[in-house]
Design an enzyme around this catalytic site. Structure first.
Site, PDB file in Angstrom:
ATOM      1  CG  LEU A 100      -6.671  -9.484  -3.254  1.00  0.00           C
ATOM      2  CD1 LEU A 100      -5.356  -9.688  -2.513  1.00  0.00           C
ATOM      3  CD2 LEU A 100      -6.437  -8.888  -4.624  1.00  0.00           C
ATOM      4  CG  LEU A 124       1.250 -14.331   2.331  1.00  0.00           C
ATOM      5  CD1 LEU A 124       0.657 -13.036   1.797  1.00  0.00           C
ATOM      6  CD2 LEU A 124       0.432 -14.857   3.496  1.00  0.00           C
ATOM      7  CD  GLU A 125       1.342 -21.192   2.004  1.00  0.00           C
ATOM      8  OE1 GLU A 125       0.253 -20.674   2.340  1.00  0.00           O
ATOM      9  OE2 GLU A 125       2.215 -21.503   2.823  1.00  0.00           O
ATOM     10  CE  LYS A 170      13.953 -23.730  -4.230  1.00  0.00           C
ATOM     11  NZ  LYS A 170      15.170 -24.394  -4.708  1.00  0.00           N
TER      12      LYS A 170
END
Length: 184
Positions: A100, A124-125, A170
């Site tokens: 990825l 995950l960010e 968030k």
């Protein structure tokens, strides 16, 4: 780092909670719901000491989805599909999949460590650093979690992360690390 055999033994004993896939010597983290997109805020500056300013960065969560197109430069928070529970003597380290990264997708841009006692859904960010939109698919493998045993004195306390999980992706930075108004 624990082997697949050791991880399987810990799962069978109940010391590690994981219903997902084991790939070689790590847990395979797959993309779940919800997705939390970041949006253009109403102001030019986000004040990290003001939680409402931070909250202005987020659009509506995406819960019912099969595919999602992540645009170049876009950041997206994403819950891992399977819950994870680490015993007090275990910790994890998240690693992205190089396949990825080679198409421009960064899957975890913060500290890779999952602390002992974690119990819940990892977040995950995702950041698209490539030149084209990337189509994400619900349930696709994104990362892996290496599991480590701790040495020395181990506390039986479970680490509580009250702000994070499947329902709250968030940032809660201003709540977790308040800045005194005299420091601003």
């Amino acid at each position: 780092m624990l082997s697949a055999e050791s991880i399987t033994q810990l799962i069978n004993k109940g010391d590690l909670g994981w219903a997902g896939q084991l790939r070689r010597d790590s847990l395979l983290l797959t993309l779940g719901s919800p997705l939390q997109p970041l949006v253009v805020p109403s102001t030019e500056v986000i004040d990290l000491a003001d939680q409402s300013s931070i909250d202005d960065l987020y659009g509506e969560p995406v819960t019912a989805w099969k595919t999602y197109e992540l645009l170049p430069g876009e950041t997206l928070l994403a819950a891992v599909d399977e819950p994870l529970r680490l015993g007090a003597g275990l910790m994890g380290m998240i690693g992205g999949l190089s396949h990825l990264a080679r198409v421009g997708l960064a899957v975890h841009v913060t500290s890779p460590f999952v602390l002992p006692g974690w119990n819940g859904y990892l977040t995950l960010e995702l950041v698209n650093t490539g030149p084209a939109a990337l189509r994400l698919h619900h349930g696709m493998p994104l990362a892996r979690l290496l599991v480590f045993a701790l040495e020395g004195f181990l506390s039986d306390e479970v680490v509580s992360q009250p702000f994070y999980g499947r329902d709250a992706l968030k940032s809660r930075y201003a709540v977790k690390f308040p800045i005194d108004s005299t420091q601003r």
